[in-house]
Design a protein around this motif. Structure first.
Motif, PDB file in Angstrom:
ATOM      1  N   PRO A  95      55.243  29.318  65.511  1.00  0.00           N
ATOM      2  CA  PRO A  95      53.815  28.816  65.911  1.00  0.00           C
ATOM      3  C   PRO A  95      53.392  27.721  64.495  1.00  0.00           C
ATOM      4  CG  PRO A  95      53.734  30.887  64.919  1.00  0.00           C
ATOM      5  CD  PRO A  95      55.095  30.545  65.096  1.00  0.00           C
ATOM      6  N   LEU A  96      52.596  26.809  64.866  1.00  0.00           N
ATOM      7  CA  LEU A  96      51.963  25.793  63.852  1.00  0.00           C
ATOM      8  C   LEU A  96      51.554  26.549  62.475  1.00  0.00           C
ATOM      9  CD1 LEU A  96      51.401  22.855  63.417  1.00  0.00           C
ATOM     10  CD2 LEU A  96      49.010  23.492  64.402  1.00  0.00           C
ATOM     11  N   PHE A  97      50.786  27.719  62.733  1.00  0.00           N
ATOM     12  CA  PHE A  97      50.534  28.739  61.577  1.00  0.00           C
ATOM     13  C   PHE A  97      49.779  29.959  62.592  1.00  0.00           C
ATOM     14  CE2 PHE A  97      46.996  25.628  61.635  1.00  0.00           C
ATOM     15  CZ  PHE A  97      45.680  26.370  61.882  1.00  0.00           C
ATOM     16  N   PRO A  98      49.603  30.923  61.786  1.00  0.00           N
ATOM     17  CA  PRO A  98      49.064  31.948  62.502  1.00  0.00           C
ATOM     18  C   PRO A  98      47.700  31.611  63.089  1.00  0.00           C
ATOM     19  CG  PRO A  98      50.179  32.872  60.445  1.00  0.00           C
ATOM     20  CD  PRO A  98      50.150  31.507  60.738  1.00  0.00           C
ATOM     21  N   MET A  99      47.370  32.145  64.216  1.00  0.00           N
ATOM     22  CA  MET A  99      46.081  31.837  64.743  1.00  0.00           C
ATOM     23  C   MET A  99      45.490  30.517  65.033  1.00  0.00           C
ATOM     24  SD  MET A  99      45.087  34.907  65.480  1.00  0.00           S
ATOM     25  CE  MET A  99      43.463  34.925  65.823  1.00  0.00           C
ATOM     26  N   ALA A 100      46.585  29.591  65.108  1.00  0.00           N
ATOM     27  CA  ALA A 100      46.181  28.288  65.147  1.00  0.00           C
ATOM     28  C   ALA A 100      45.722  27.964  66.528  1.00  0.00           C
ATOM     29  CB  ALA A 100      47.385  27.282  64.989  1.00  0.00           C
ATOM     30  N   ALA A 101      46.385  28.453  67.752  1.00  0.00           N
ATOM     31  CA  ALA A 101      46.145  28.381  69.077  1.00  0.00           C
ATOM     32  C   ALA A 101      44.462  28.762  69.320  1.00  0.00           C
ATOM     33  CB  ALA A 101      46.916  28.639  70.012  1.00  0.00           C
ATOM     34  N   PRO A 102      44.341  30.129  68.940  1.00  0.00           N
ATOM     35  CA  PRO A 102      42.937  30.660  69.104  1.00  0.00           C
ATOM     36  C   PRO A 102      41.811  30.100  68.333  1.00  0.00           C
ATOM     37  CG  PRO A 102      44.506  32.469  68.491  1.00  0.00           C
ATOM     38  CD  PRO A 102      45.292  31.231  68.522  1.00  0.00           C
ATOM     39  N   THR A 103      42.252  29.622  67.100  1.00  0.00           N
ATOM     40  CA  THR A 103      41.091  28.753  66.433  1.00  0.00           C
ATOM     41  C   THR A 103      41.021  27.557  67.178  1.00  0.00           C
ATOM     42  OG1 THR A 103      41.949  29.758  64.189  1.00  0.00           O
ATOM     43  CG2 THR A 103      40.666  27.713  64.196  1.00  0.00           C
ATOM     44  N   GLY A 104      41.933  26.820  67.558  1.00  0.00           N
ATOM     45  CA  GLY A 104      41.542  25.514  68.348  1.00  0.00           C
ATOM     46  C   GLY A 104      40.907  25.839  69.647  1.00  0.00           C
ATOM     47  N   GLY A 105      41.198  27.137  70.232  1.00  0.00           N
ATOM     48  CA  GLY A 105      40.507  27.246  71.539  1.00  0.00           C
ATOM     49  C   GLY A 105      38.913  27.595  71.403  1.00  0.00           C
ATOM     50  N   PHE A 106      38.685  28.307  70.094  1.00  0.00           N
ATOM     51  CA  PHE A 106      37.354  28.317  69.557  1.00  0.00           C
ATOM     52  C   PHE A 106      36.913  27.110  69.299  1.00  0.00           C
ATOM     53  CE2 PHE A 106      33.905  29.516  66.570  1.00  0.00           C
ATOM     54  CZ  PHE A 106      33.325  30.514  67.413  1.00  0.00           C
ATOM     55  N   ALA A 107      37.334  26.119  68.724  1.00  0.00           N
ATOM     56  CA  ALA A 107      36.817  24.821  68.612  1.00  0.00           C
ATOM     57  C   ALA A 107      36.615  24.172  69.448  1.00  0.00           C
ATOM     58  CB  ALA A 107      37.703  24.212  67.421  1.00  0.00           C
ATOM     59  N   LEU A 108      37.421  24.384  70.550  1.00  0.00           N
ATOM     60  CA  LEU A 108      37.216  23.577  72.070  1.00  0.00           C
ATOM     61  C   LEU A 108      36.091  24.074  72.533  1.00  0.00           C
ATOM     62  CD1 LEU A 108      41.006  23.018  73.135  1.00  0.00           C
ATOM     63  CD2 LEU A 108      39.191  21.380  72.547  1.00  0.00           C
ATOM     64  N   MET A 109      35.786  25.409  72.492  1.00  0.00           N
ATOM     65  CA  MET A 109      34.697  26.021  73.223  1.00  0.00           C
ATOM     66  C   MET A 109      33.342  25.505  72.438  1.00  0.00           C
ATOM     67  SD  MET A 109      35.878  29.720  74.508  1.00  0.00           S
ATOM     68  CE  MET A 109      36.820  30.062  73.156  1.00  0.00           C
ATOM     69  N   SER A 110      33.526  25.626  71.285  1.00  0.00           N
ATOM     70  CA  SER A 110      32.392  24.999  70.246  1.00  0.00           C
ATOM     71  C   SER A 110      31.960  23.935  70.556  1.00  0.00           C
ATOM     72  CB  SER A 110      32.545  25.375  68.787  1.00  0.00           C
ATOM     73  OG  SER A 110      32.648  26.709  68.545  1.00  0.00           O
ATOM     74  N   GLY A 111      32.777  22.891  70.666  1.00  0.00           N
ATOM     75  CA  GLY A 111      32.678  21.506  71.171  1.00  0.00           C
ATOM     76  C   GLY A 111      31.842  21.378  72.288  1.00  0.00           C
TER      77      GLY A 111
END
Length: 127
Positions: A95-111
């Motif tokens: 992984p890029l770093f732990p929880m990177a994809a879920p954090t990115g998904g949350f940022a996308l939904m927030s956007g």
């Protein structure tokens, strides 16, 4: 209508997202077993026009520019984290770093949520 430096940067990042979306689509088509690259490509290609639209609507004064910039910024950050993680996992097998994809998904939904606010909160009228 003039674009500020922030708006130009967001528009350029939208263009980069489109470019990377095409590149990842081509890679996914030629490399077997790269479903995560296909997903990353789709996300990049779906969000690039949304970022451009937010920049354009904000610059034209049709929505509150601060909300439009916040929404576009969240989409960019989400793409970096989500698509970056999927791509790194596909090529480097970690992984890029732990929880990177879920954090990115949350940022996308927030956007997208802030994008909804752009549509619902009236733009300020210049008198």
């Amino acid at each position: 209508m003039r674009l500020s430096g922030v708006d130009r940067a967001l528009a350029a990042l939208a263009g980069l997202a489109g470019l990377l979306g095409v590149a990842l689509s081509a890679a996914a088509a030629h490399i077997p077993g790269t479903d995560s690259l296909k997903t990353a490509a789709q996300f990049l290609l779906f969000h690039a026009p949304a970022i451009l639209a937010l920049v354009g609507l904000g610059a034209a004064g049709l929505v509150r520019i601060g909300l439009a910039r916040a929404a576009a910024g969240l989409l960019v950050a989400g793409l970096i984290l989500f698509c970056g993680d999927l791509s790194v996992r596909a090529w480097l097998q970690h992984p890029l770093f732990p929880m990177a994809a879920p954090t990115g998904g949350f940022a996308l939904m927030s956007g997208w949520l802030v994008g909804i606010l752009c549509a619902l909160v009236p733009a300020r009228r210049v008198v």
